[in-house]
Write a protein that holds these residues in place. Structure first.
Motif, mmCIF file in Angstrom:
data_model
loop_
_atom_site.group_PDB
_atom_site.id
_atom_site.type_symbol
_atom_site.label_atom_id
_atom_site.label_comp_id
_atom_site.label_asym_id
_atom_site.label_seq_id
_atom_site.Cartn_x
_atom_site.Cartn_y
_atom_site.Cartn_z
ATOM 1 N N ASP A 78 82.880 51.703 0.919
ATOM 2 C CA ASP A 78 82.409 50.501 0.646
ATOM 3 C C ASP A 78 80.915 50.514 0.660
ATOM 4 O O ASP A 78 80.041 49.550 -0.161
ATOM 5 N N SER A 79 80.181 51.074 1.472
ATOM 6 C CA SER A 79 78.852 51.099 1.781
ATOM 7 C C SER A 79 77.839 51.728 0.749
ATOM 8 O O SER A 79 76.683 51.615 0.660
ATOM 9 N N PRO A 104 81.048 58.156 17.073
ATOM 10 C CA PRO A 104 80.415 58.602 15.916
ATOM 11 C C PRO A 104 81.287 58.682 14.711
ATOM 12 O O PRO A 104 81.320 59.587 13.856
ATOM 13 N N ALA A 105 82.261 57.634 14.462
ATOM 14 C CA ALA A 105 83.222 57.726 13.438
ATOM 15 C C ALA A 105 83.417 56.235 12.737
ATOM 16 O O ALA A 105 83.193 55.479 13.641
ATOM 17 N N MET A 106 83.692 56.281 11.928
ATOM 18 C CA MET A 106 83.718 54.871 10.859
ATOM 19 C C MET A 106 85.111 54.904 10.142
ATOM 20 O O MET A 106 85.239 55.982 9.514
ATOM 21 N N ARG A 107 85.682 53.697 9.701
ATOM 22 C CA ARG A 107 86.932 53.563 8.863
ATOM 23 C C ARG A 107 86.450 54.090 7.482
ATOM 24 O O ARG A 107 85.270 53.940 6.882
ATOM 25 N N ARG A 108 87.249 55.069 6.925
ATOM 26 C CA ARG A 108 86.992 55.622 5.456
ATOM 27 C C ARG A 108 86.757 54.583 4.390
ATOM 28 O O ARG A 108 85.733 54.714 3.702
ATOM 29 N N ALA A 119 73.499 54.625 12.464
ATOM 30 C CA ALA A 119 74.298 53.559 13.752
ATOM 31 C C ALA A 119 74.600 52.369 13.220
ATOM 32 O O ALA A 119 75.483 51.716 13.654
ATOM 33 N N CYS A 120 73.800 52.026 12.218
ATOM 34 C CA CYS A 120 74.094 50.686 11.975
ATOM 35 C C CYS A 120 75.236 50.381 11.052
ATOM 36 O O CYS A 120 75.907 49.304 10.810
ATOM 37 N N TYR A 121 75.793 51.390 10.258
ATOM 38 C CA TYR A 121 76.766 51.243 9.268
ATOM 39 C C TYR A 121 78.047 50.547 9.746
ATOM 40 O O TYR A 121 78.480 49.483 9.050
ATOM 41 N N PRO A 122 78.687 50.893 11.037
ATOM 42 C CA PRO A 122 79.824 50.377 11.441
ATOM 43 C C PRO A 122 79.880 48.649 11.715
ATOM 44 O O PRO A 122 80.725 48.192 12.036
#
Length: 339
Positions: free
Chosen positions: A81-82, A72-76, A142-145
């Motif tokens: 960018d999102s 439940p974490a993603m690159r900053r 959930a789809c962002y990464p």
């Protein structure tokens, strides 16, 4: 606007939500942590989630999706960018950590000692000034990464990509409504390809999502919707989203009998993510994306709301779908919907 009437309605809604949450606590289904929107889950609750996950897997098996799971974490940098912060700055969660020296550590502990002399609700957060942003943020959906990951592979094949993803997500919106958690799970099927592929995918999942809720014997309503964009400019974006029919939601009464909660969403992002991360189709054109999102906690809560706190007393066909021959029941439902 009748302010007194509105205030009474809000108070009544809060009472209903609190009553449902108290029932979940007293039956040991959710565990109170003392923080609104942050709950422990019991074995019973998780058994329902597991049954739902199995049903959703069979519901999408014929699409042969790629299976991806992320923490439940993603690159900053991917989060930045999102463009999530343009639309939902109030919901975002960042991850900070101590990066100081020994002197900073001493000062941090001194601030922490002072804070701990106060009651929980009155504690100051002075110690947090010694925390620095890390290279990670909490995952908002959930789809962002997956988009930057798929983009790095190069152009999509002719059939595009279909991806099955599940993750805990974070949104900062504390509430006594148990259906509005700060940490929750989203199960998604994501489609990356041409506009025609994505629109066909979305329509299929509106039908299949409705079928699943019918099989669970829950009331179902699908309606045009928009995301809760932030600020004055957000209304313009929301109106545009509705005008283009980019988002639909499957609504079920959960915490409140006379109010509906979005338990599934069906989204067409057009080329938004494709342009951000340079997702390409086989012919080099910018890929479009879409997704169906299952709110795992919300569907589970809807089952407890409508079938009661005792899972052993739930209708036999619902129990059979969740803990019996799930595959056969889903296949039978899909076959019936196709005729």
């Amino acid at each position: 606007m009748n302010t007194m009437t509105d205030a009474a309605a809000i108070a009544a809604a809060q009472t209903d939500a609190s009553s449902f949450r108290d029932g979940l606590f007293s039956h040991g289904i959710l565990i109170d942590t003392g923080e609104n929107g942050l709950y422990g889950r019991s074995q019973v609750f998780e058994s329902v989630v597991d049954g739902l996950n199995a049903a959703i897997t069979h519901l999408g098996a014929d699409q042969h999706p790629e299976f991806l799971r992320f923490p439940p974490a993603m690159r900053r940098t991917d989060f930045e960018d999102s463009e999530y912060l343009k639309s939902f700055p109030n919901l975002a969660g960042t991850i900070h950590s101590f990066c100081g020296n020994e002197g900073d550590h001493v000062r941090l502990l001194r601030c922490l000692d002072d804070a701990m002399k106060e009651s929980d609700d009155d504690r100051n957060d002075e110690w947090m000034k010694y925390q620095k942003p890390t290279r990670l943020t909490l995952t908002p959906a959930a789809c962002y990464p997956i988009y930057p990951v798929i983009a790095r592979r190069g152009p999509a094949p002719a059939g595009g990509h279909t991806i099955d993803v599940l993750s805990y997500c974070f949104r900062h919106e504390p509430s006594i409504d148990p259906g509005r958690m700060q940490m929750f799970r989203q199960r998604e099927y994501v489609r990356i390809g041409s506009p025609e592929q994505v629109m066909t995918f979305r329509q299929m999942w509106i039908e299949r999502g409705s079928l699943l809720i019918d099989l669970l014997r829950l009331p179902v309503e699908v309606d045009l919707a928009n995301d809760p964009f932030f600020g004055r400019g957000g209304k313009i974006v929301a109106d545009s989203q509705r005008a283009q029919a980019l988002k639909f939601e499957l609504l079920i009464p959960v915490a409140l009998e006379d109010s509906k909660t979005a338990c599934l969403s069906f989204n067409y992002h057009m080329d938004h993510f494709g342009a951000i991360w340079k997702l390409a189709c086989e012919d080099g054109s910018v890929a479009h994306t879409g997704c169906v999102g299952f709110g795992m906690e919300r569907i589970t809560l809807a089952l407890f709301r409508h079938h009661g706190f005792d899972v052993h007393a739930w209708p036999d066909d619902v129990r059979g779908l969740l803990w019996g021959d799930t595959k056969a029941r889903i296949e039978h439902g899909l076959a019936g919907a196709a005729t």
